[in-house]
Design an enzyme around this catalytic site. Structure first.
Site: not given
Lengths: 235, 334
Positions: B71, B74, B131, B202, B276
């Site tokens: 993405h 990020e 994104r 991410h 994440e």
């Protein structure tokens, strides 16, 4: 199971799971609409306990025990409990939050607020800025209180837009323009970008915001801006 | 601008040129353990390149996969991949544990998977929050991009997606419509017998996600995945006190389908995790510079916790007494 039990089903929730997180996120926005300021901003750091109960006609109620702190003032964490009622219905309506906030840490910021207010209520004051933070996460020291103010103002919108399928954060301030002070309130035109974690969408809102130490943060007007369908730059 | 330079010096990943320069540099500085592989192309015809890192062996080796930047917005993710590479290359000669990993395993690391999207996010302030990929819409839809992490052949289209090509979670015209997803799929499929572990990086949210994104499907080794994930979260917290939550996406975040993590688990790669990284929404995608290093440090410990577990499970150490030792605990007699 009694008939009452069938109608009002209560369910314990894992406080780390998405339902409790989203409800905690709504509570954070609520607290900031009440007590946020250019020098005070709250963050729900953790949900400790969570329970949900379907309220037959009104909606879905969440009962949370959580910790929150003012991270601008670096306050201690406060442990509170709250009820969040997401109303039933097809159209978006904000959750109703009920709690008692007497114990919420409210550090003394009146000197900072007064100094800030005096500085920017001068007749020729015309603050403006864009892209806060910048692409690298930087915020000019002087712009920080305006960024905090934007987050408080954005909390009004984020709370209004919250439901069981949202998790909002403010991604950035796209634009800030100071308008003429009116009725002793500083006034600003903001364009903010909100990020909804669940849909991953970036949503643009225009906000007319007023603030003074006495008046607190008020969002006078809001306008949802259309998506930017940016074209691919020619290479 | 000084701040731009700071980010550049810290993260050291600026544009396509810098990325390939950096990768070439790693190869040149460590020719005995680093080689690069082009394993696909993006929509805009850029190469998708990984670094293969490990001590050379005549026999096929087991491997660890890591990808960053699927993405575009990020940015902390590619910075982490770079940090990870730097750390392992900096320690394999002196740290016996890392040396053992280099001996027994190969690391396949893709610093920027979604090259097109990432470069687009650097164009200016209006593109920073991009994104998806940069492929054009189809069937008359004028928006660009497919969410690469919804485009894999893993319960594609079932949940947590949008069929509107303007949506951030548009899962593509069809599964593997995106060449970037094809590149990863082909590589994983070709190397599935070697791959022990799949890590995809991410931001934001401070989570360690285990398969699957679909609420009704459970990985057969869910319990073990959770145990390993929780140990990684503990290792992360030990660094700077930051909490990461572990669970399946439907439990801790939202249901989704077509993710690379799910595809990896589905084809049999036993340990498949999504990281994440920081934060939890204060800065979100625009993590400030002073948080890059600490974020990378803690995530590194989390990743190594998983990698060490996977390695030790696969390469148990035999002690003098004929007992099998896994992670220092005596398990069974042979």
């Amino acid at each position: 199971m009694s008939e009452e039990g069938l109608v009002m089903t209560s369910r314990d929730l894992n406080p780390d799971y998405y339902e409790a997180r989203r409800a905690g996120n709504a509570v954070q926005h609520y607290i900031n609409t009440l007590y946020g300021s250019p020098f005070r901003l709250y963050s729900v750091t953790q949900v400790h306990k969570a329970r949900t109960e379907a309220m037959a006609d009104t909606g879905m109620k969440y009962f949370l025990e959580f910790s929150v702190k003012d991270w601008v003032g670096e306050s201690s964490e406060w442990h509170g409990s709250v009820e969040v009622l997401y109303p039933r219905g097809e159209t978006q309506a904000p959750p109703q939050v009920q709690g008692s906030w007497g114990g919420l840490p409210q550090l003394n910021i009146s000197a900072k607020e007064q100094e800030f207010y005096q500085r920017y209520s001068a007749a020729d004051s015309s603050v403006s800025g864009k892209d806060i933070p910048d692409s690298y996460g930087n915020i000019d020291r002087e712009m920080k209180p305006f960024w905090h103010l934007a987050r408080v103002a954005a909390s009004f919108v984020m709370l209004n837009e919250s439901n069981e399928n949202t998790l909002y954060n403010m991604a950035q301030v796209a634009k800030i323009t100071q308008l003429e002070t009116q009725d002793d309130q500083l006034r600003f035109d903001y364009e903010v970008l909100l990020h909804n974690m669940v849909s991953q969408e970036i949503i643009r809102w225009k906000l007319l915001v007023s603030w003074s130490p006495a008046g607190g943060v008020k969002v006078l007007e809001t306008e949802l801006l259309p998506r930017c369908h940016c074209k691919s730059p020619t290479q | 601008c000084v701040k731009d330079l700071l980010w550049y010096l810290f993260g050291n990943l600026l544009l396509l040129l810098q990325i390939s320069v950096w990768m070439k540099q790693m190869e040149q500085d460590h020719p005995d353990v680093v080689s690069s592989m082009i394993y696909g192309t993006t929509y805009e015809k850029r190469n998708i390149t990984l670094l293969k890192i490990g001590l050379n062996s005549t026999l096929p080796k087991k491997a660890i996969w890591m990808d960053c930047g699927i993405h575009a917005r990020e940015w902390i993710a590619p910075a982490f991949c770079q940090h990870f590479v730097k750390e392992i290359l900096g320690s394999y000669k002196t740290d016996p544990k890392m040396n053992e990993l280099f001996k027994n395993l190969d690391f396949y690391i893709t610093p920027v998977l979604n090259m097109d999207g990432y470069i687009y996010s650097w164009v200016d302030n209006t593109t920073r929050l991009w994104r998806k990929s940069r492929s054009p819409g189809s069937d008359g839809c004028t928006c660009f991009g497919t969410d690469l992490n919804r485009n894999f052949y893993a319960n594609w289209g079932m949940v947590g997606i949008s069929r509107n090509c303007c949506s951030e979670i548009y899962n593509g015209h069809s599964p593997l419509s995106e060449s970037e997803a094809v590149a990863v799929t082909d590589f994983l499929s070709a190397n599935r017998d070697q791959l022990l572990c799949f890590l995809t990086i991410h931001s934001y949210g401070q989570l360690i996600l285990v398969p699957y994104g679909h609420p009704n499907i459970s990985a057969p080794n869910y319990d073990e995945l959770m145990e390993v994930g929780l140990a990684a979260a503990k290792a992360i917290k030990a660094v700077h006190g930051v909490d990461y939550t572990v669970g399946t996406p439907p439990d801790v975040l939202y249901a989704n389908s077509g993710s690379s993590r799910d595809f990896a688990r589905l084809i049999g790669i036993p340990f498949s995790f999504t990281f994440e990284l920081r934060d939890k929404g204060d800065f979100g995608f625009k993590l400030p510079e002073d948080q890059i290093q600490p974020t990378c440090e803690e995530a590194y410990q989390g990743a190594m916790s998983i990698i060490n577990y996977v390695h030790d499970k696969t390469f148990p150490i035999l002690t003098l007494y004929g007992l099998t030792t896994v992670q220092g605990k005596t398990v069974t007699c042979l």
